[in-house]
Design a protein around this motif. Structure first.
Motif, short mmCIF file in Angstrom:
data_model
loop_
_atom_site.label_atom_id
_atom_site.label_comp_id
_atom_site.label_asym_id
_atom_site.label_seq_id
_atom_site.Cartn_x
_atom_site.Cartn_y
_atom_site.Cartn_z
N ASN A 122 21.59 -4.36 4.52
CA ASN A 122 20.75 -4.61 5.70
C ASN A 122 21.17 -5.84 6.51
O ASN A 122 20.40 -6.31 7.34
CB ASN A 122 19.29 -4.72 5.29
CG ASN A 122 19.03 -5.90 4.37
OD1 ASN A 122 19.95 -6.63 3.99
ND2 ASN A 122 17.78 -6.09 3.99
N ARG A 123 22.36 -6.34 6.27
CA ARG A 123 22.91 -7.49 7.01
C ARG A 123 21.99 -8.71 6.95
O ARG A 123 21.82 -9.42 7.92
CB ARG A 123 23.21 -7.13 8.46
CG ARG A 123 24.26 -6.10 8.62
CD ARG A 123 24.62 -5.90 10.04
NE ARG A 123 23.49 -5.42 10.83
CZ ARG A 123 23.59 -4.61 11.85
NH1 ARG A 123 24.76 -4.20 12.24
NH2 ARG A 123 22.54 -4.23 12.51
N SER A 124 21.43 -8.96 5.78
CA SER A 124 20.48 -10.07 5.65
C SER A 124 21.03 -11.28 4.92
O SER A 124 20.32 -12.26 4.74
CB SER A 124 19.22 -9.57 4.93
OG SER A 124 19.55 -9.16 3.60
N ARG A 125 22.26 -11.21 4.50
CA ARG A 125 22.86 -12.33 3.75
C ARG A 125 22.93 -13.56 4.64
O ARG A 125 23.34 -13.48 5.80
CB ARG A 125 24.24 -11.92 3.27
CG ARG A 125 24.87 -12.88 2.32
CD ARG A 125 26.10 -12.25 1.70
NE ARG A 125 27.07 -13.28 1.43
CZ ARG A 125 28.34 -13.08 1.24
NH1 ARG A 125 28.83 -11.85 1.28
NH2 ARG A 125 29.15 -14.07 0.99
N SER A 126 22.55 -14.71 4.11
CA SER A 126 22.54 -15.96 4.87
C SER A 126 23.58 -16.96 4.41
O SER A 126 23.96 -17.84 5.17
CB SER A 126 21.16 -16.63 4.76
OG SER A 126 20.17 -15.82 5.32
N TRP A 127 23.99 -16.86 3.16
CA TRP A 127 24.88 -17.86 2.59
C TRP A 127 26.21 -17.25 2.19
O TRP A 127 26.27 -16.09 1.79
CB TRP A 127 24.23 -18.50 1.37
CG TRP A 127 22.92 -19.13 1.69
CD1 TRP A 127 22.71 -20.26 2.43
CD2 TRP A 127 21.63 -18.67 1.31
NE1 TRP A 127 21.37 -20.53 2.53
CE2 TRP A 127 20.68 -19.56 1.85
CE3 TRP A 127 21.17 -17.58 0.58
CZ2 TRP A 127 19.32 -19.41 1.67
CZ3 TRP A 127 19.81 -17.42 0.40
CH2 TRP A 127 18.91 -18.33 0.93
#
Length: 191
Positions: A158-163
Motif C-alpha cells: 500500500n506504499r505506506s513505508r516511511s523508513w
C-alpha cells in the motif's frame, strides 16, 4: 545507461544516495569524483572530465531530487505520482540538462541532447521521467527519519513505508514517540 542500472528507479536512488545525510559523507565531493561516479555507471565515456559547473549542476539535481521525494511523500495521503518537480531546485536543475523526446519502437523516450558529463546528468533526469512514466515515482521516497533521509524504493503493497529500515530508523522514531508519550502520561516518572 549501464546494464546494472537498467531500472531508472535504481539510478535515481543511487544518485540521490551519493550524499549520506547521517554521516555527512558525499560520494561526489569533487568534479573528478563526479566523473568517476558517472563513468562507473556507464553514463559517460572513459576519459570524460567534469568541471566545477558540472559538479554544481549535479549537486543541484541531487538536492532537488531529495527535496522532491521528501515533498511528494510528506503530503497528507502520500504521493500521488504527480509531484515530479516539486523540489525547490529541481526545475532549475532540469532546465540545465538538455533533453529531447525521441520516438522509438517502444514509444517515446527522453535522451540527452549533449554528451559528456552534462549528458550523463541528463540521463539521470531522463531516468526521473522514466520512473514517472513506468509508475515507479510514487514508490521512490526518502526516509522519514530527518537524520537519515536515505532514498529507497517503497515495496510495500500500500506504499505506506516511511523508513529506509524499520530495524534502524523506524525503531528510532518509535522509541522517541514512546518516550514522549511516557513523559506526558499522568503519574509517570521523569527519568
Amino acid at each position: 545507461m549501464s546494464e546494472d542500472m537498467d531500472n531508472p528507479a535504481d539510478l535515481v536512488i543511487d544518485f540521490v544516495n551519493t550524499y549520506d545525510v547521517e554521516s555527512d559523507a558525499d560520494s561526489i565531493p569533487t568534479p573528478a569524483a563526479l566523473a568517476t561516479w558517472l563513468g562507473e555507471r556507464g553514463l559517460i565515456r572513459p576519459g570524460e572530465v567534469a568541471g566545477e559547473t558540472d559538479l554544481a549542476t549535479a549537486v543541484g539535481l541531487r538536492d532537488g531530487l531529495r527535496a522532491a521525494l521528501r515533498h511528494d511523500h510528506d503530503r497528507p495521503g502520500g504521493a500521488d505520482g504527480h509531484g515530479v518537480g516539486h523540489g525547490a531546485g529541481l526545475p532549475r536543475a532540469f532546465a540545465a540538462l538538455p533533453l529531447r523526446v525521441t520516438l522509438t519502437a517502444d514509444g517515446p523516450v527522453l535522451e540527452p541532447v549533449v554528451t559528456g558529463v552534462l549528458g550523463g546528468l541528463a540521463e539521470i533526469a531522463a531516468a526521473v521521467m522514466g520512473t514517472h512514466a513506468d509508475g515507479m515515482w510514487p514508490r521512490l521516497k526518502v526516509c522519514a527519519e530527518n537524520t537519515c533521509q536515505w532514498a529507497f524504493v517503497d515495496s510495500s503493497k500500500n506504499r505506506s513505508r516511511s523508513w529506509c529500515s524499520m530495524r534502524v530508523c523506524g525503531n528510532r522514531a518509535k522509541t522517541r514517540a514512546y518516550r514522549a508519550r511516557r513523559q506526558t502520561e499522568p503519574g509517570s516518572r521523569h527519568l
